[in-house]
Design a protein around this motif. Structure first.
Motif: not given
Length: 698
Positions: A479, A481, A522-523, A526-527, A530
């Motif tokens: 995880l 990324d 993906n990273d 997560k942050k 979008t």
């Protein structure tokens, strides 16, 4: 003439009518009987226990055995034919007849035990069992163990009866023991692969809940297995009788005697055993003792006999084969016996000071890490990375007066400077890194991969491509990324700007550029970025339309109606392409030469799994995804990714307990893959919740 013809025609039609009427009445009669007696169609009611077979009086069998010594040739042949047809029902008495006072009977009995015509299965045995047993009988000795493992892997205990027969009555004691070891392993079946070596994972699984979820029927097999050993005289049958008669609490004394017998057979080079059989039995005994923490010293004492036996079995000729010692070190760490790795290293370092492979050094480092000695572990791992020899004091400490930086490198070890590095050295590091990843030693594997990439992170060489692929995949599995994308950034920059470079590397089909945007998306997701994540996902799909993980990532983002329309358009295009690909592969498989069918099945299984994974993670047809996944697993059951997809499909279809069990199958293939472990915990929590709320059909 016309009148006679008409009469003959009328007679024919009358007979035909009567015949049809009789057939109709017969059909109606049978239908009524079947309706009235539904048990005739019920396999559950009609099938016998897998360990039982039709009863034949012992006196009848003994009568045919006596006729093996008859003076009449026809009687001897008839007796042999009848005993072969009885097969497993007569095996116990045939085996006893090999010691008959009549040399003719004893000779014929020994011939029967080795006969391929001897019947080992019955019509009430499942088709899969009969097929594997027939292949086992015809297989050469070196291939028989594969069929034994296939029998043990059959669902619903369908292979247990055949394994019992092989254990008790096979003419080869060696093959009997191999079958018995598979049955003994069923006493450890409740252990989940990878859990023991992962304290974090182990803490999240309650043993009692796991036992209830597995609901294994293996303990119920004990009476039947014990019944099958009655009358058998093989050494393997003695193992089964001892193990299943009183599995708990485990007593080591009788097993020590059996281990001593195995040691004597090995010392005399007896064909009744083999080194791997003796080692596996010793490990099994140690594992049984370890179930009770108070028995740990005794388990250590028994397990300490394995490395000397391995070394003694290699002899003095040729270079040493260290693979069995590496396998033992892996087992010792998994069994929570790390001190055995250190003791073994002291012994083999004396014998082969300059030939120990780096994997043994890393396993040595891991053994110290398991004993809460991280500084020693890190120092050994650094020396292994630099390919330096490692001196370990007898008290299991490292020399303090000579730092590791001054330790001379091993002979022929690759140098750090780029100009002296060879392709073979990079290949060795790549192979070692893959092995470390399989063992769950991800951080040390990444160091090996970064050493391969030093000075050539953007090279089109094969070693660079493979190192980038394994490094980024390992970071993604952890995880991480952001770091996965960073490891690919320099290479992707050259890929996007140099056409010739792109032409060189596209033939490898590793999709590194597509994965770069996937990991970066993906990273960013997560942050909370979008919009940037969405653009990266679309770029990943643009570079590799079959990268379904990017489509899945898109589906998990919040989206407007227009964004959803765009995503669904790309998704429908990918799904259509995969369906067409599957249809084409189906046709190719039907027309393929038998020589190439195995390869075609692998290709088809991969496409089926890809489509199932996409459908189940994008709220598409759950039933279709489950069907596709089941088929992919049937074509390639040894792929952990396919079992993982099947577990996800089962969970989305509300079958949480079955999903948990299927995920255990996936972990048994790759015990240390972190994504599989995370999914197992999730399925466990769902299944445990169902267990608390009420019964769920498995």
């Amino acid at each position: 003439k016309i009148a006679r013809a008409r009469l003959a025609l009328c007679a024919f039609l009358h007979c035909a009518f009567l015949h049809c009427a009789s057939l109709l009445w017969a059909s109606l009669l049978w239908a009524s009987l079947l309706w009235a007696c539904p048990w005739t169609l019920s396999p559950q009611a009609n099938a016998q226990s897998p360990l039982n077979a039709p009863a034949i009086p012992k006196e009848e069998i003994q009568g045919w055995i006596v006729k093996l010594g008859s003076e009449s040739y026809s009687e001897r042949i008839e007796a042999q034919r009848r005993l072969e047809s009885l097969g497993t029902l007569a095996l116990a008495q045939i085996r006893q007849a090999t010691r008959n006072d009549d040399p003719q009977i004893a000779s014929q009995a020994r011939f029967l035990l080795q006969s391929n015509q001897l019947r080992w299965t019955w019509n009430n045995n499942p088709f899969e069992t009969r097929k594997i047993v027939e292949a086992y009988q015809l297989a050469p000795p070196e291939a028989k163990r594969r069929h034994i493992k296939e029998l043990n892997s059959l669902d619903n205990n369908h292979g247990v009866a055949a394994l019992c027969r092989i254990s008790c009555y096979d003419s080869s004691e060696l093959h009997s023991k191999l079958a018995a070891l598979e049955l003994l392993g069923r006493l450890n079946q409740r252990r989940i692969p990878g859990v023991a070596s992962s304290p974090t994972l182990n803490a999240q699984l309650d043993p009692n809940t796991v036992q209830a979820l597995l609901d294994s029927p293996d303990r119920d097999l004990a009476p039947s297995i014990l019944q099958s050993t009655q009358g058998a005289s093989s050494q393997a049958s003695q193992w089964l009788a001892l193990a299943f008669s009183n599995p708990e609490p485990f007593t080591a004394h009788p097993w020590k005697r059996l281990l001593e017998t195995e040691e004597k057979l090995l010392a005399n080079s007896s064909p009744e055993t083999r080194l791997d059989v003796s080692v596996e039995l010793t490990r099994w005994v140690s594992e049984q003792l370890l179930k009770n923490p108070q028995n740990r010293p005794e388990a250590l004492q028994i397990a300490r006999s394995i490395p000397p036996a391995i070394l003694a079995g290699q002899g003095q000729q040729g270079p040493p084969d260290l693979d069995p010692l590496i396998e033992f070190a892996q087992w010792a760490i998994e069994a929570q016996l790390p001190e055995l790795v250190q003791e073994q290293y002291l012994e083999i370092h004396k014998l082969f000071p300059n030939t120990l492979p780096p994997i043994l050094h890393y396993l040595l480092a891991e053994s110290f890490a398991r004993q809460d000695q991280p500084q020693i572990a890190q120092r050994i791992a650094q020396d292994a990375l630099d390919r330096k020899s490692i001196a370990l004091n007898p008290d299991l400490t490292l020399p303090s007066d000579s730092p590791s930086a001054d330790t001379p490198p091993l002979p022929n070890a690759p140098q750090k400077e780029i100009q002296f590095r060879s392709l073979s050295a990079d290949s060795q590091r790549l192979e070692l890194a893959q092995r470390l990843i399989e063992l769950g030693l991800q951080d040390w594997a990444q160091l090996e991969l970064r050493r391969v990439l030093e000075g050539k992170e953007d090279s089109p060489e094969t070693a660079t491509l493979l190192a980038l692929h394994h490094l980024s995949s390992s970071l993604h599995d952890q995880l991480r990324d952001d770091q996965a994308a960073q490891s690919l950034e320099k290479w992707v920059g050259r890929y996007e700007t140099e056409k010739l470079f792109r032409m060189q590397v596209d033939e490898f089909q590793l999709d590194l550029a597509s994965n770069y945007y996937l990991y970066r998306a993906n990273d960013r997701a997560k942050k909370g970025n979008t919009d940037q994540a969405r653009e990266d996902y679309f770029q990943s799909i643009h570079l590799a339309s079959d990268n379904v993980d990017a489509l899945i990532g898109l589906a998990q983002l919040t989206e407007s109606p227009e964004q959803k329309r765009r995503r669904l358009a790309d998704q429908e295009q990918t799904v259509g392409a995969l369906r067409n690909e599957i249809d084409g592969m189906d046709r190719d498989l039907r027309l393929a030469n038998p020589m190439f069918q195995a390869m075609e099945k692998k290709r088809l299984a991969n496409s089926l799994n890809t489509l199932a994974w996409l459908l189940i993670n994008t709220d598409a047809d759950k039933q279709e995804a489950l069907m596709l996944s089941r088929r992919s697993c049937s074509l390639a059951p040894e792929q952990s990714a396919y079992q993982d997809t099947l577990a996800h499909c089962l969970e989305k279809n509300g079958k949480n307990r079955e999903a948990f069990r299927t995920q255990i199958k996936a972990l048994s293939l790759e015990p240390n893959q972190l994504s599989l472990q995370r999914a197992l915990v999730r399925f466990y929590q769902l299944a445990a919740k169902d267990l608390n709320n009420g019964p769920q059909s498995p």
